[in-house]
Write an enzyme that holds these catalytic residues in place. Structure first.
Site, PDB file in Angstrom:
ATOM      1  N   ASP A  12       2.281  -3.264  11.402  1.00 53.04           N
ATOM      2  CA  ASP A  12       1.950  -4.602  11.922  1.00 53.04           C
ATOM      3  C   ASP A  12       1.657  -5.508  10.718  1.00 53.04           C
ATOM      4  OD1 ASP A  12      -1.578  -4.187  12.928  1.00 53.04           O
ATOM      5  OD2 ASP A  12      -0.435  -3.214  11.333  1.00 53.04           O
ATOM      6  N   HIS A 246      -6.141   0.658   3.895  1.00 57.99           N
ATOM      7  CA  HIS A 246      -6.076   1.825   4.775  1.00 57.99           C
ATOM      8  C   HIS A 246      -4.683   2.454   4.808  1.00 57.99           C
ATOM      9  CE1 HIS A 246      -9.879   0.599   6.829  1.00 57.99           C
ATOM     10  NE2 HIS A 246      -9.413  -0.620   6.682  1.00 57.99           N
TER      11      HIS A 246
HETATM   12  O1  RIB Z   1      -8.195  -0.314  11.055  1.00 54.84           O
HETATM   13  C1  RIB Z   1      -7.317  -0.564   9.998  1.00 54.84           C
HETATM   14  C2  RIB Z   1      -5.926  -0.772  10.507  1.00 54.84           C
HETATM   15  O2  RIB Z   1      -5.881  -1.929  11.330  1.00 54.84           O
HETATM   16  C3  RIB Z   1      -4.907  -1.029   9.377  1.00 54.84           C
HETATM   17  O3  RIB Z   1      -3.665  -0.512   9.753  1.00 54.84           O
HETATM   18  C4  RIB Z   1      -4.840  -2.531   9.310  1.00 54.84           C
HETATM   19  O4  RIB Z   1      -3.577  -2.993   8.820  1.00 54.84           O
HETATM   20  C5  RIB Z   1      -4.997  -2.902  10.753  1.00 54.84           C
HETATM   21  O5  RIB Z   1      -3.727  -2.772  11.356  1.00 54.84           O
HETATM   22 CA    CA Z   2      -1.711  -1.936   9.757  1.00 51.95          CA
END
Ligand code: RIB
Ligand code: CA
Length: 318
Positions: A12, A246
């Site tokens: 995303d 992340h």
């Molecule tokens: O919680 C972190 C996730 O949520 C990551 O993938 C960040 O890009 C959002 O999509």
């Molecule tokens: Ca993400």
């Protein structure tokens, strides 16, 4: 050296997804992985914007050929859509409002692309998912044989012995579509789950960010530019300048599983709790004999220094 994973990336594209795309591009350039396609999904931003952001990042990384970018689900299966504009900006790339990419998304939907490529490349694909799991859930509904056709599924999401980041208990990717996530964890395919328990300890701070910003390469400067918004968004949570990238940890553990520490447990998603909907739930006792779910390989830690150094090296190498 083996060519490494053959990635089909579902994301995303938001800021940490963008840094992850740069990491994947560096692996492809080094011959250490293949990237056969990208699919985008609602989450940080709408999937069409996410697809255009993905094309912007791939073009910035010099990957202008051979990576189809497919637009996926615009909303979750059973709740209203919600975008994370406070964390990723109104454009998904930190309000940098970059020029339009030269390329355009393909006509095929992201779920259809997952099914088609899994059938064309049985047993080869590593399905890397760093957004809500709606496209993967839809693909499972489209093709009941999909779990037997995919080599591995690596998901950034969830939180177990760690607070949630979108509600007290739930992590954003899972919370954005709990039904889809539960379909993914219930399917009979090998899943590696990289939750906040593993990603939050990898937060980068002044030293890493300053080293990135000090590189005068175009891609390094691009990465530093889009990370600025993310640093500001993260500072209150981290109580100092920093950011949690992340998604890149999920990608790196797909390439080098030895960097992580894991437990193997069946994982479910709370669908009905008023306070806990979207929470990932594992049974921390001995596995109940009647548990019919395949255990998920859950990352509970990683070699943080190695992750940070490899990611920085990868981004500045482009
Ligand atoms: O919680 C972190 C996730 O949520 C990551 O993938 C960040 O890009 C959002 O999509
Ligand atoms: Ca993400």
């Amino acid at each position: 050296m083996s060519k490494g994973p053959t990635f089909l990336y579902d994301c995303d594209t938001g800021i940490d997804d963008a840094i992850t795309l740069l990491y994947l591009a560096s692996l492809v350039r080094a011959g250490e992985a293949e990237l056969v396609g990208v699919g985008t999904v609602h989450g940080n931003i709408d999937p069409l914007t996410g697809a255009l952001n993905t094309l912007r990042v791939l073009e910035a990384a010099g990957m202008t050929e051979g990576v189809p970018v497919a637009v996926g689900a615009p909303r979750p299966m059973a709740q209203d859509v919600h975008y994370a504009l406070d964390w990723h900006g109104t454009d998904g790339l930190g309000d940098t409002h970059l020029p339009d990419p030269a390329g355009r998304p393909v006509a095929e939907s992201a779920p259809a692309q997952i099914v088609r490529l899994a059938r064309e490349m049985p047993g080869e694909l590593t399905l890397l998912a760093t957004g809500p799991l709606t496209n993967l859930g839809a693909a499972l509904l489209l093709d009941g044989e999909l779990p037997s056709l995919v080599r591995e599924v690596v998901v950034m999401g969830g939180a177990f012995d760690h607070p949630g980041n979108i509600t007290t208990h739930a992590e954003a990717n899972i919370w954005h579509d709990p039904e889809a996530a539960d379909l993914v964890f219930a399917a009979d395919w090998p899943v590696v789950l990289v939750p906040l328990d593993a990603t939050h300890p990898t937060a980068v701070h002044d030293d890493w960010l300053d080293r990135l910003g000090a590189h005068d390469g175009e891609v390094a400067q691009f990465a530093a530019r889009i990370l600025k918004f993310y640093e500001v968004a993260y500072t209150p949570t981290l109580k100092r300048r920093g950011a949690v990238i992340h998604d890149a940890l999920a990608a790196m553990l797909a390439v080098d599983p030895g960097l992580g520490e894991y437990v193997h447990r069946p994982v479910r998603v709370e669908l009905r709790g008023e306070l806990t909907r979207g929470t990932t739930v594992w049974d921390a006792r001995s596995l109940p004999a009647e548990d019919v779910r395949r255990p998920v390989k859950v990352a509970v830690g990683s070699d943080v220094a190695a992750f940070q150094e490899r990611l920085l090296t990868a981004v500045v190498s482009l």
